[in-house]
Design a protein around this motif. Structure first.
Motif, PDB file in Angstrom:
ATOM      1  N   LYS A 148       0.845  -1.191   0.000  1.00 53.72           N
ATOM      2  CA  LYS A 148       0.000   0.000   0.000  1.00 53.72           C
ATOM      3  C   LYS A 148       0.879   1.240   0.000  1.00 53.72           C
ATOM      4  O   LYS A 148       1.186   1.818   1.041  1.00 53.72           O
ATOM      5  CB  LYS A 148      -0.939  -0.005   1.204  1.00 53.72           C
ATOM      6  N   MET A 149       1.295   1.656  -1.183  1.00 52.67           N
ATOM      7  CA  MET A 149       2.125   2.845  -1.354  1.00 52.67           C
ATOM      8  C   MET A 149       1.582   3.635  -2.529  1.00 52.67           C
ATOM      9  O   MET A 149       1.303   3.081  -3.588  1.00 52.67           O
ATOM     10  CB  MET A 149       3.581   2.463  -1.620  1.00 52.67           C
ATOM     11  N   GLU A 150       1.442   4.936  -2.334  1.00 53.46           N
ATOM     12  CA  GLU A 150       0.883   5.782  -3.385  1.00 53.46           C
ATOM     13  C   GLU A 150       1.720   7.047  -3.520  1.00 53.46           C
ATOM     14  O   GLU A 150       1.942   7.763  -2.547  1.00 53.46           O
ATOM     15  CB  GLU A 150      -0.560   6.160  -3.033  1.00 53.46           C
ATOM     16  N   CYS A 151       2.196   7.308  -4.723  1.00 49.15           N
ATOM     17  CA  CYS A 151       2.921   8.557  -4.978  1.00 49.15           C
ATOM     18  C   CYS A 151       1.890   9.660  -5.218  1.00 49.15           C
ATOM     19  O   CYS A 151       1.153   9.630  -6.203  1.00 49.15           O
ATOM     20  CB  CYS A 151       3.846   8.419  -6.185  1.00 49.15           C
ATOM     21  N   LEU A 152       1.824  10.626  -4.321  1.00 53.23           N
ATOM     22  CA  LEU A 152       0.844  11.698  -4.416  1.00 53.23           C
ATOM     23  C   LEU A 152       1.301  12.808  -5.357  1.00 53.23           C
ATOM     24  O   LEU A 152       0.488  13.456  -6.009  1.00 53.23           O
ATOM     25  CB  LEU A 152       0.569  12.294  -3.034  1.00 53.23           C
ATOM     26  N   LYS A 153       2.611  13.031  -5.412  1.00 51.11           N
ATOM     27  CA  LYS A 153       3.130  14.125  -6.226  1.00 51.11           C
ATOM     28  C   LYS A 153       4.618  13.924  -6.441  1.00 51.11           C
ATOM     29  O   LYS A 153       5.326  13.501  -5.527  1.00 51.11           O
ATOM     30  CB  LYS A 153       2.881  15.464  -5.522  1.00 51.11           C
ATOM     31  N   GLU A 154       5.089  14.228  -7.642  1.00 46.50           N
ATOM     32  CA  GLU A 154       6.539  14.174  -7.894  1.00 46.50           C
ATOM     33  C   GLU A 154       6.923  15.292  -8.839  1.00 46.50           C
ATOM     34  O   GLU A 154       6.269  15.532  -9.851  1.00 46.50           O
ATOM     35  CB  GLU A 154       6.957  12.823  -8.459  1.00 46.50           C
ATOM     36  N   THR A 155       7.984  16.009  -8.475  1.00 44.51           N
ATOM     37  CA  THR A 155       8.557  17.049  -9.316  1.00 44.51           C
ATOM     38  C   THR A 155      10.068  16.822  -9.367  1.00 44.51           C
ATOM     39  O   THR A 155      10.586  15.867  -8.790  1.00 44.51           O
ATOM     40  CB  THR A 155       8.272  18.449  -8.740  1.00 44.51           C
ATOM     41  N   SER A 156      10.764  17.710 -10.056  1.00 51.48           N
ATOM     42  CA  SER A 156      12.227  17.603 -10.113  1.00 51.48           C
ATOM     43  C   SER A 156      12.858  17.889  -8.749  1.00 51.48           C
ATOM     44  O   SER A 156      14.005  17.509  -8.502  1.00 51.48           O
ATOM     45  CB  SER A 156      12.781  18.580 -11.151  1.00 51.48           C
ATOM     46  N   LYS A 157      12.098  18.540  -7.847  1.00 49.07           N
ATOM     47  CA  LYS A 157      12.631  18.905  -6.538  1.00 49.07           C
ATOM     48  C   LYS A 157      12.350  17.873  -5.455  1.00 49.07           C
ATOM     49  O   LYS A 157      13.149  17.703  -4.537  1.00 49.07           O
ATOM     50  CB  LYS A 157      12.055  20.258  -6.094  1.00 49.07           C
ATOM     51  N   SER A 158      11.187  17.209  -5.550  1.00 52.20           N
ATOM     52  CA  SER A 158      10.799  16.321  -4.458  1.00 52.20           C
ATOM     53  C   SER A 158       9.758  15.324  -4.925  1.00 52.20           C
ATOM     54  O   SER A 158       9.202  15.443  -6.030  1.00 52.20           O
ATOM     55  CB  SER A 158      10.235  17.129  -3.272  1.00 52.20           C
TER      56      SER A 158
ATOM     57  N   TRP B  55       5.079  10.616  -0.981  1.00 49.70           N
ATOM     58  CA  TRP B  55       4.446   9.303  -0.964  1.00 49.70           C
ATOM     59  C   TRP B  55       3.546   9.167   0.253  1.00 49.70           C
ATOM     60  O   TRP B  55       3.888   9.631   1.338  1.00 49.70           O
ATOM     61  CB  TRP B  55       5.500   8.194  -0.910  1.00 49.70           C
ATOM     62  N   LYS B  56       2.411   8.528   0.049  1.00 49.10           N
ATOM     63  CA  LYS B  56       1.550   8.134   1.157  1.00 49.10           C
ATOM     64  C   LYS B  56       1.766   6.651   1.400  1.00 49.10           C
ATOM     65  O   LYS B  56       1.543   5.818   0.508  1.00 49.10           O
ATOM     66  CB  LYS B  56       0.080   8.419   0.842  1.00 49.10           C
ATOM     67  N   LEU B  57       2.235   6.307   2.599  1.00 51.16           N
ATOM     68  CA  LEU B  57       2.527   4.933   2.972  1.00 51.16           C
ATOM     69  C   LEU B  57       1.576   4.501   4.085  1.00 51.16           C
ATOM     70  O   LEU B  57       0.774   5.300   4.581  1.00 51.16           O
ATOM     71  CB  LEU B  57       3.983   4.802   3.441  1.00 51.16           C
ATOM     72  N   GLU B  58       1.694   3.235   4.481  1.00 48.87           N
ATOM     73  CA  GLU B  58       0.873   2.726   5.582  1.00 48.87           C
ATOM     74  C   GLU B  58       1.741   1.844   6.471  1.00 48.87           C
ATOM     75  O   GLU B  58       2.513   1.015   5.978  1.00 48.87           O
ATOM     76  CB  GLU B  58      -0.303   1.908   5.039  1.00 48.87           C
ATOM     77  N   VAL B  59       1.624   2.059   7.782  1.00 52.60           N
ATOM     78  CA  VAL B  59       2.326   1.204   8.736  1.00 52.60           C
ATOM     79  C   VAL B  59       1.304   0.565   9.669  1.00 52.60           C
ATOM     80  O   VAL B  59       0.206   1.102   9.879  1.00 52.60           O
ATOM     81  CB  VAL B  59       3.376   1.996   9.561  1.00 52.60           C
ATOM     82  N   LEU B  60       1.672  -0.573  10.209  1.00 57.09           N
ATOM     83  CA  LEU B  60       0.810  -1.302  11.140  1.00 57.09           C
ATOM     84  C   LEU B  60       1.451  -1.312  12.512  1.00 57.09           C
ATOM     85  O   LEU B  60       2.635  -1.630  12.658  1.00 57.09           O
ATOM     86  CB  LEU B  60       0.598  -2.737  10.657  1.00 57.09           C
ATOM     87  N   ALA B  61       0.678  -0.925  13.520  1.00 62.94           N
ATOM     88  CA  ALA B  61       1.128  -0.963  14.907  1.00 62.94           C
ATOM     89  C   ALA B  61      -0.028  -1.483  15.756  1.00 62.94           C
ATOM     90  O   ALA B  61      -1.138  -0.957  15.657  1.00 62.94           O
ATOM     91  CB  ALA B  61       1.560   0.419  15.383  1.00 62.94           C
ATOM     92  N   TYR B  62       0.229  -2.487  16.562  1.00 64.53           N
ATOM     93  CA  TYR B  62      -0.832  -3.130  17.347  1.00 64.53           C
ATOM     94  C   TYR B  62      -2.006  -3.530  16.446  1.00 64.53           C
ATOM     95  O   TYR B  62      -3.180  -3.363  16.783  1.00 64.53           O
ATOM     96  CB  TYR B  62      -1.335  -2.182  18.453  1.00 64.53           C
ATOM     97  N   LYS B  63      -1.665  -4.018  15.244  1.00 64.89           N
ATOM     98  CA  LYS B  63      -2.640  -4.499  14.255  1.00 64.89           C
ATOM     99  C   LYS B  63      -3.557  -3.398  13.718  1.00 64.89           C
ATOM    100  O   LYS B  63      -4.568  -3.680  13.082  1.00 64.89           O
ATOM    101  CB  LYS B  63      -3.487  -5.638  14.836  1.00 64.89           C
ATOM    102  N   GLN B  64      -3.186  -2.151  13.981  1.00 68.17           N
ATOM    103  CA  GLN B  64      -3.976  -1.031  13.469  1.00 68.17           C
ATOM    104  C   GLN B  64      -3.176  -0.300  12.402  1.00 68.17           C
ATOM    105  O   GLN B  64      -1.998   0.010  12.594  1.00 68.17           O
ATOM    106  CB  GLN B  64      -4.345  -0.068  14.599  1.00 68.17           C
ATOM    107  N   ALA B  65      -3.831  -0.021  11.260  1.00 66.66           N
ATOM    108  CA  ALA B  65      -3.165   0.643  10.141  1.00 66.66           C
ATOM    109  C   ALA B  65      -3.171   2.157  10.334  1.00 66.66           C
ATOM    110  O   ALA B  65      -4.182   2.734  10.744  1.00 66.66           O
ATOM    111  CB  ALA B  65      -3.855   0.285   8.833  1.00 66.66           C
ATOM    112  N   SER B  66      -2.043   2.784  10.047  1.00 64.27           N
ATOM    113  CA  SER B  66      -1.937   4.251  10.131  1.00 64.27           C
ATOM    114  C   SER B  66      -1.233   4.763   8.876  1.00 64.27           C
ATOM    115  O   SER B  66      -0.145   4.299   8.532  1.00 64.27           O
ATOM    116  CB  SER B  66      -1.123   4.676  11.356  1.00 64.27           C
ATOM    117  N   PRO B  67      -1.838   5.734   8.177  1.00 64.42           N
ATOM    118  CA  PRO B  67      -1.147   6.331   7.031  1.00 64.42           C
ATOM    119  C   PRO B  67      -0.036   7.253   7.505  1.00 64.42           C
ATOM    120  O   PRO B  67      -0.148   7.886   8.566  1.00 64.42           O
ATOM    121  CB  PRO B  67      -2.251   7.111   6.318  1.00 64.42           C
ATOM    122  N   ILE B  68       1.039   7.331   6.749  1.00 64.41           N
ATOM    123  CA  ILE B  68       2.126   8.270   7.014  1.00 64.41           C
ATOM    124  C   ILE B  68       2.549   8.891   5.687  1.00 64.41           C
ATOM    125  O   ILE B  68       2.195   8.394   4.615  1.00 64.41           O
ATOM    126  CB  ILE B  68       3.333   7.606   7.712  1.00 64.41           C
ATOM    127  N   ILE B  69       3.305   9.951   5.768  1.00 64.41           N
ATOM    128  CA  ILE B  69       3.821  10.629   4.576  1.00 64.41           C
ATOM    129  C   ILE B  69       5.341  10.477   4.536  1.00 64.41           C
ATOM    130  O   ILE B  69       6.024  10.630   5.552  1.00 64.41           O
ATOM    131  CB  ILE B  69       3.452  12.124   4.578  1.00 64.41           C
TER     132      ILE B  69
END
Length: 393
Positions: A72-82, A85-99
């Motif tokens: 579950k990885m999504e590139c939200l925006k890409e330019t020549s500078k940066s 990505w929106k990623l997802e991590v699991l902690a205590y079996k609960q999913a949390s989005p991160i950037i």
């Protein structure tokens, strides 16, 4: 006859073996393809995550080491500078989005400002910036990777109207109050020389350059029939006003300086609790951060909105009065008071920013044709009306 039968049997056996091998190969290829779909090869983010033991470094923020969801990885925006990505991590079996924001080299100017805001200032403004989980230097050469809290943008959560300024201004005032004058200078070791300062030699030189270019491009615009017609009635007044610059209202500096965000569009403001009466705003994308007159951000928030939104212009005066007074009242909660009318301070901040920077860009785009000069007439009208009201001419 025996040789004929032996030969036919050999050929049949070879044919059967070939077909069997072909069928087995097809089945094996199908199984391998399915396995690859179910468990695709790890991409660069996943590999670097493991190489740098990121899961363990996230533990202080989540109370346990986390697991990266490689699927579950999504590139939200890409330019020549940066790249973002929106990623997802699991902690205590609960999913949390991160950037994950990837800063590409060279890391200079605005990118360095934004990175240092994440490196050094997020702990000073924890309720007003995304939580920074981890920053990794020297990735894939000179890339810098910043993992941070995912905060949903205000854009997309609401249909934005001027009423929503009331939800944003308290957080903006808190940002300014926490970094206002001595609150900033008392932490000078944190900011060192990386955060641009309004009265620094470098920023002052840039302001003078823009001032000279504004005068130059005002004259150039008069050589274009279309823009000569649009500017002719205001040209002499603009010339007189511009000759007073590049600092038109010193009282804005006297009113106090703070860290200003400078790009307060709805995509750059996030909120987890937008369904509640009082929003907890976190400001995103800090590449334009400055230490400058605090009222400038009210122009960035309210003035830029009305410049682009003609459909709300009829309400502008009432909204300005409400928002300017609300901002002053919120700052007073932190013991910060302003001399004079908040509405006039807002108008002065508007004209100062337009005269020292925004008008130049509109004239430049008009003359060079690089972009449409959509806001030129709006800015010239404001300079004419508010400039007379505030004594610029």
């Amino acid at each position: 006859m025996a040789n004929v039968h032996d030969s036919a049997g050999y050929e049949q056996g070879r044919s059967d073996g070939f077909n069997k091998g072909k069928q087995d190969g097809f089945v094996k290829g199908f199984e391998d393809a399915k396995a690859m779909l179910d468990n695709p090869p790890l991409n660069d983010i996943s590999l670097k995550w493991r190489e740098h033991h990121c899961a363990e470094q996230f533990a202080p923020h989540f109370g346990t080491s986390v697991v990266l969801n490689d699927q579950k990885m999504e590139c939200l925006k890409e330019t020549s500078k940066s790249a973002i990505w929106k990623l997802e991590v699991l902690a205590y079996k609960q999913a949390s989005p991160i950037i994950l924001k990837i800063f590409k080299p060279p890391i200079i100017d605005e990118k360095l400002t934004e990175l240092n805001m994440y490196r050094k200032v997020s702990s000073i403004l924890p309720d007003l910036m995304p939580t920074i989980y981890l920053i990794l230097e020297g990735m894939n050469g000179d890339d810098v990777w910043a993992f941070m809290e995912y905060v949903p943008q205000v854009k997309g959560q609401v249909i934005f109207t001027p009423d929503h300024f009331d939800q944003i201004i308290p957080s903006l005032a808190k940002l300014h109050a926490l970094t206002y004058n001595d609150n900033f200078y008392n932490k000078s070791d944190v900011f060192e020389d990386w955060l641009p300062r309004y009265e620094s030699e470098a920023v002052s030189a840039e302001r003078m350059k823009h001032h000279e270019k504004t005068l130059e491009y005002l004259d150039k615009a008069m050589d274009h029939p279309e823009f000569k017609q649009r500017l002719s009635s205001s040209y002499n007044d603009l010339k007189r006003i511009l000759k007073k610059g590049p600092i038109y209202f010193p009282e804005l500096i006297q009113a106090g300086k703070s860290i200003t965000h400078n790009d307060l569009q709805t995509p750059n403001m996030g909120c987890h609790n937008i369904a509640e009466p009082n929003w907890n705003i976190k400001f995103l994308d800090w590449e334009g951060a400055r230490f400058s007159p605090c009222w400038f951000d009210m122009f960035n928030l309210v003035g830029v909105f009305f410049a682009y939104r003609k459909d709300w212009r009829a309400d502008e005066d009432l909204v300005i009065e409400r928002c300017a007074n609300l901002y002053a009242a919120e700052m007073l909660k932190y013991g910060i008071s302003f001399d004079g009318s908040p509405v006039q301070l807002y108008k002065k901040a508007y004209l100062e920013r337009v005269l020292e920077r925004s008008l130049y860009h509109q004239l430049l785009w008009a003359v060079d044709g690089t972009k449409p000069a959509h806001l030129l007439d709006e800015y010239v009208e404001k300079i004419k009306v508010w400039g007379k009201e505030l004594g610029l001419y």
